[in-house]
Design a protein around this motif. Structure first.
Motif, PDB file in Angstrom:
ATOM      1  N   VAL A  54      59.285 -16.862  23.465  1.00 34.06           N
ATOM      2  CA  VAL A  54      58.815 -16.733  24.844  1.00 34.06           C
ATOM      3  C   VAL A  54      58.094 -15.406  25.072  1.00 34.06           C
ATOM      4  N   GLY A  55      58.337 -14.439  24.209  1.00 34.98           N
ATOM      5  CA  GLY A  55      57.632 -13.161  24.299  1.00 34.98           C
ATOM      6  C   GLY A  55      56.131 -13.309  24.136  1.00 34.98           C
ATOM      7  N   GLY A  56      55.696 -14.403  23.508  1.00 32.90           N
ATOM      8  CA  GLY A  56      54.263 -14.642  23.352  1.00 32.90           C
ATOM      9  C   GLY A  56      53.548 -14.821  24.674  1.00 32.90           C
ATOM     10  N   LEU A  57      54.280 -15.229  25.717  1.00 34.70           N
ATOM     11  CA  LEU A  57      53.668 -15.344  27.038  1.00 34.70           C
ATOM     12  C   LEU A  57      53.213 -13.986  27.555  1.00 34.70           C
ATOM     13  N   ILE A  58      53.850 -12.930  27.069  1.00 32.06           N
ATOM     14  CA  ILE A  58      53.499 -11.575  27.491  1.00 32.06           C
ATOM     15  C   ILE A  58      52.464 -10.961  26.563  1.00 32.06           C
ATOM     16  N   SER A  59      52.722 -11.056  25.260  1.00 30.56           N
ATOM     17  CA  SER A  59      51.848 -10.403  24.290  1.00 30.56           C
ATOM     18  C   SER A  59      50.529 -11.139  24.105  1.00 30.56           C
ATOM     19  N   GLY A  60      50.515 -12.447  24.405  1.00 34.76           N
ATOM     20  CA  GLY A  60      49.319 -13.244  24.146  1.00 34.76           C
ATOM     21  C   GLY A  60      49.185 -13.643  22.693  1.00 34.76           C
ATOM     22  N   GLU A  61      50.192 -13.298  21.871  1.00 38.65           N
ATOM     23  CA  GLU A  61      50.179 -13.658  20.452  1.00 38.65           C
ATOM     24  C   GLU A  61      50.910 -14.991  20.271  1.00 38.65           C
ATOM     25  N   THR A  62      50.276 -15.930  19.610  1.00 38.35           N
ATOM     26  CA  THR A  62      50.918 -17.226  19.412  1.00 38.35           C
ATOM     27  C   THR A  62      51.797 -17.244  18.176  1.00 38.35           C
ATOM     28  N   GLY A  63      51.576 -16.323  17.254  1.00 38.94           N
ATOM     29  CA  GLY A  63      52.369 -16.304  16.031  1.00 38.94           C
ATOM     30  C   GLY A  63      53.728 -15.663  16.239  1.00 38.94           C
TER      31      GLY A  63
END
Length: 375
Positions: free
Chosen positions: A273-282
């Motif tokens: 779910v941190g990808g929602l913040i970082s914009g990183e999908t990996g």
């Protein structure tokens, strides 16, 4: 006074509110340093000398509102957990305005909610997160917040010993976007129902109240798009659902109970779910840290948080739990599927030694064989 003593800074222009906080909190946090200020300028001057773990601010104040104040806190003291007290009843409408806050509590607030938030902040402090990553998280402009429908559902479930399925369905139906996503997840092949669930009550009866509560959280969180990139957002959603499906299937292969399988499914949904913040999908180490931070902030248990934190490198965990290894295997399998690789290859990142020692490697291999046969 020890350097590690928890410290909390409270700001509210109403002296009566501060007196109430002091009176109620001192019984629960006798070993904490609690500082109360009425003036935002005085509170800001406290930051350098106090280095608070938590900063709690009222939203509506005449000279400087809580949003502006917490914006200064974010820059001066990024390690502090920021809590905003607000009379705004529609949390979803308030999301853009409270990007500076980690948590938003209603005002007038329930003391139990604030006490829980302070304890969560203490647990966050104890997570083994490098200082530079803590500061990066603290400076983030906005974090996903708990959806209003989720808060309403949790509030209802906490108030009654015998929750009514129809009332739960009624709460869920208040947010049609979340309801639509829940029905999609409830009808996925991983749950194996012969006929589709077509209504909120169908989903509640089939999946159970605990699972529905967690799916409401997942659906509401993934509806928030901090990256403003629709393609990346959809990628994160698909990956979350895929990892969740692998987690559930592995749980069933390993003869876990339905409750455990359900919990593993939710863990898979929220693992990145941190990808929602970082914009990183990996699945990067930074994403794992941000994801673990968010789950602890939202009150998830330590085993779940640790599993997310060490999903890439379970060997680094102080104590390696089976849940951590299952998530590790699921994320590696998902990544291999994405790039067309072999999860069992030497360079896949799968820690086969740990899985073998835990008696899981054979079951992972059986899952992969069955998955290949079904393709």
């Amino acid at each position: 006074m020890t350097p590690d003593k928890p410290k909390v800074l409270f700001l509210d222009d109403e002296s009566s509110a501060l007196r109430s906080l002091h009176r109620n909190l001192r019984r629960h946090f006798r070993d904490w340093e609690l500082v109360f200020e009425q003036c935002p300028e005085d509170a800001l001057r406290q930051l350098d000398t106090l280095s608070p773990w938590v900063v709690v601010s009222d939203k509506r104040m005449p000279r400087m509102d809580g949003i502006e104040f917490l914006g200064h806190v974010r820059q001066q003291c990024p390690l502090a957990v920021r809590i905003l007290l607000s009379g705004e009843t529609d949390t979803d409408k308030a999301v853009p305005a409270v990007g500076v806050a980690h948590l938003m509590l209603p005002k007038p607030f329930e003391m139990e909610g604030l006490i829980d938030a302070l304890h969560a902040a203490q647990c966050l402090r104890e997570l083994p997160i490098p200082l530079h990553l803590r500061e990066q998280i603290g400076c983030i402009d906005s974090l996903p917040v708990l959806p209003a429908v989720y808060k309403a559902l949790v509030s209802y479930l906490n108030q009654t010993d015998e929750p009514d399925s129809e009332r739960i369905a009624e709460i869920i139906t208040q947010d049609t976007a979340i309801l639509s996503k829940i029905l999609q997840l409830a009808n996925s092949a991983f749950f194996g129902f012969a006929t589709p669930a077509t209504s909120a009550i169908d989903a509640v009866v089939r999946l159970g109240q605990g699972m529905i509560k967690n799916l409401v959280l997942c659906a509401g969180i993934f509806r928030q798009d901090s990256s403003n990139n629709t393609y990346e957002h959809e990628q994160l959603c698909r990956q979350a659902e895929h990892v969740a499906g692998i987690m559930r299937t592995l749980s069933q292969e390993m003869k876990l109970s339905r409750a455990e399988a359900d919990h593993h499914y939710v863990l898979g949904m929220l693992h990145n779910v941190g990808g929602l913040i970082s914009g990183e999908t990996g699945n990067s180490e930074r994403n794992a840290v941000i994801s673990a931070y968010l789950l602890k902030l939202w009150g998830f248990d330590s085993d779940t948080v640790v599993a997310v934190l060490y999903q890439l490198h379970p060997e680094n965990a102080h104590k390696i739990k089976p849940m951590t290894l299952r998530l590790h295997a699921s994320t590696v399998i998902n990544h291999a599927h994405q790039i067309g690789g072999d999860p069992l290859a030497a360079d896949s990142g799968l820690n086969q030694s740990l899985l073998r020692d835990a008696g899981m490697l054979e079951q992972v291999e059986q899952y992969l064989q069955a998955d290949t046969a079904n393709q």
